[in-house]
Enzyme design. Structure first.
Site, PDB file in Angstrom:
ATOM      1  N   CYS A  48       3.082  -5.135   6.782  1.00  0.00           N
ATOM      2  CA  CYS A  48       2.730  -4.858   5.389  1.00  0.00           C
ATOM      3  C   CYS A  48       3.900  -4.172   4.688  1.00  0.00           C
ATOM      4  CB  CYS A  48       1.488  -3.979   5.314  1.00  0.00           C
ATOM      5  SG  CYS A  48      -0.047  -4.839   5.714  1.00  0.00           S
ATOM      6  N   HIS A  61       0.819  -1.212   0.000  1.00  0.00           N
ATOM      7  CA  HIS A  61       0.000   0.000   0.000  1.00  0.00           C
ATOM      8  C   HIS A  61       0.854   1.263   0.000  1.00  0.00           C
ATOM      9  CE1 HIS A  61       0.643   0.948   4.335  1.00  0.00           C
ATOM     10  NE2 HIS A  61       0.685  -0.360   4.490  1.00  0.00           N
TER      11      HIS A  61
END
Length: 443
Positions: A344, A325
């Site tokens: 992440c 992301h």
């Protein structure tokens, strides 16, 4: 004994033999088997060393300019085997010298350790074999740049403390890095495809590969040492523009709860809401923020410039619930040390990656920018899923014979090798046990 174990034992024996033959031999990267001494591989060409980048686009361009060779492709495992054997040969021959930690080097000035530095760089293939003596000149500076590029250091040509520390890593340790990286690849089952994405966690870079060539490369921010990013293979299924962020329950229980205990206005300031199991809003004041229980609620952050996921989320369903992301803290991409996430992978210049992934005329970079500017949440399904692999390689060799090393940030190499040694010992002992030595397979 399996082929994998046989190779590791053979390399270990060679490394041990060299350790007995030397007293204070330490060093660094081994030779590049198919590259003549002094040859500048694409990955380390000082002409490609870009000035410090200040934008996402310029950082991506600088990263791609280093080399178009993939970190991970179908030939990676065999190349790592070749590199390990080559480094083992170097170890048997005595490796390279240690450079004193207080050594000083200055351009154009003859220093006490210049020839020692030259020997060190010649042995690792970063300096031509005939450049054995002389003051710190441009040839030596270029060799230092080559070395730095192969170790993920800024290719300045100056022998910094970090550069010196990397040079003084023992060749035996570099062999073990290659062994560990090889084992990880042998245990992976990844379908490369014509187009795929690779995140190498220790290098903190992501590569978009097409037809065996890296066409995009981006800095990434991966997991902290206490919250490491996992290794995995998955399929990228969609790109989400202006995403909301559903806070993982572990973060809600610890960090969000701690903020709410100190500041009851925290959620509203952060544009977050609390939802029940049916996604219905509930009053934050009715929630137990003690942090002693697993949350029976969900915390979700609205989309916007304040959102932790930034403007783009790349969905890749996997058992670890991690993804790639954007971020609202893009200044972190300028740092060399990029291990700061909860697991992440935050991607620099992620809009460019999104356009490459979607690979459709209607989803050009300009179209993606326009959609993000609208502020509307939109999930765009991939017309064709793209394979993605998150790997943990602290050592690898690219097709141009350049051997690369990175720090073992999660200290996983030795853990893996120790576990493998225990496994090999178990099967070796089992094979000689009275109960198993008399067991035969009948045809």
């Amino acid at each position: 004994m399996s082929k994998r174990h046989a190779m590791i034992v053979a390399v270990g024996v060679l490394a041990s033999a060299s350790a007995l033959a030397q007293t204070e031999t330490t060093g660094q990267a081994g030779p590049r088997p198919a590259t003549a001494a002094g040859t500048v591989p694409a990955a380390a060409n000082p002409a490609h060393a870009a000035a410090p980048a200040s934008t996402a686009e310029s950082r991506s361009a600088a990263a791609l300019a280093l080399t178009h060779e993939p970190t991970y492709d179908e030939g990676s495992a065999q190349r790592i085997r070749d590199a390990a054997l080559s480094y083992s040969d170097l170890a048997v021959r005595g490796g390279w010298p240690t450079i004193p930690t207080d050594a000083k080097f200055a351009a154009g000035v003859q220093g006490a350790n210049d020839d020692l530095l030259r020997k060190r760089l010649i042995l690792s293939g970063d300096l031509a074999a005939d450049k054995t003596s002389g003051a710190f000149d441009q040839d030596l500076a270029d060799a230092v740049k080559r070395f730095q590029a192969r170790h993920g250091l800024a290719p300045t040509g100056t022998v910094t403390p970090r550069t010196l520390a990397a040079m003084n890593v023992s060749v035996q340790k570099r062999i073990r890095q290659l062994e560990a990286s090889l084992q990880r690849l042998e245990n992976m089952n990844f379908g490369f495809g014509q187009r795929y994405v690779v995140v190498n966690i220790p290098a903190a870079f992501a590569e978009a590969v097409e037809n065996d060539v890296v066409v995009r490369r981006y800095r990434v921010i991966v997991g902290k040492t206490e919250k490491p990013s996992p290794t995995l293979t998955a399929q990228i299924t969609s790109v989400v523009l202006n995403p909301t962020w559903t806070v993982p329950s572990s973060i809600a229980k610890t960090e969000i709860s701690a903020h709410m205990r100190k500041d009851p206005t925290y959620l509203s300031r952060m544009h977050m809401e609390v939802l029940d199991v049916h996604d219905n809003p509930i009053d934050p004041h009715a929630v137990d923020w003690s942090g002693t229980h697993t949350p029976n609620f969900t915390v979700r952050q609205h989309n916007g410039t304040f959102n932790a996921l930034g403007a783009v989320k790349i969905d890749m369903p996997n058992a670890y619930s991690v993804y790639m992301h954007d971020t609202n803290q893009r200044n972190l991409f300028s740092d060399d040390y990029r291990f700061d996430s909860h697991g992440c992978s935050r991607v620099d210049n992620v809009r460019d990656l999104a356009a490459w992934l979607l690979n459709q005329p209607k989803w050009s970079r300009a179209a993606i920018d326009a959609e993000i500017a609208s502020g509307q949440h939109l999930e765009v399904a991939m017309a064709k899923k793209v394979p993605v692999a998150w790997i943990y390689l602290t050592a690898w060799m690219t097709k141009d014979q350049t051997v690369q090393f990175r720090n073992d940030v999660y200290n996983q190499d030795e853990q893996l090798l120790e576990a493998t040694a225990e496994e090999a010992a178990f099967f070796s002992n089992a094979g000689s046990h009275a109960l198993t030595s008399h067991m035969h397979v009948t045809q």
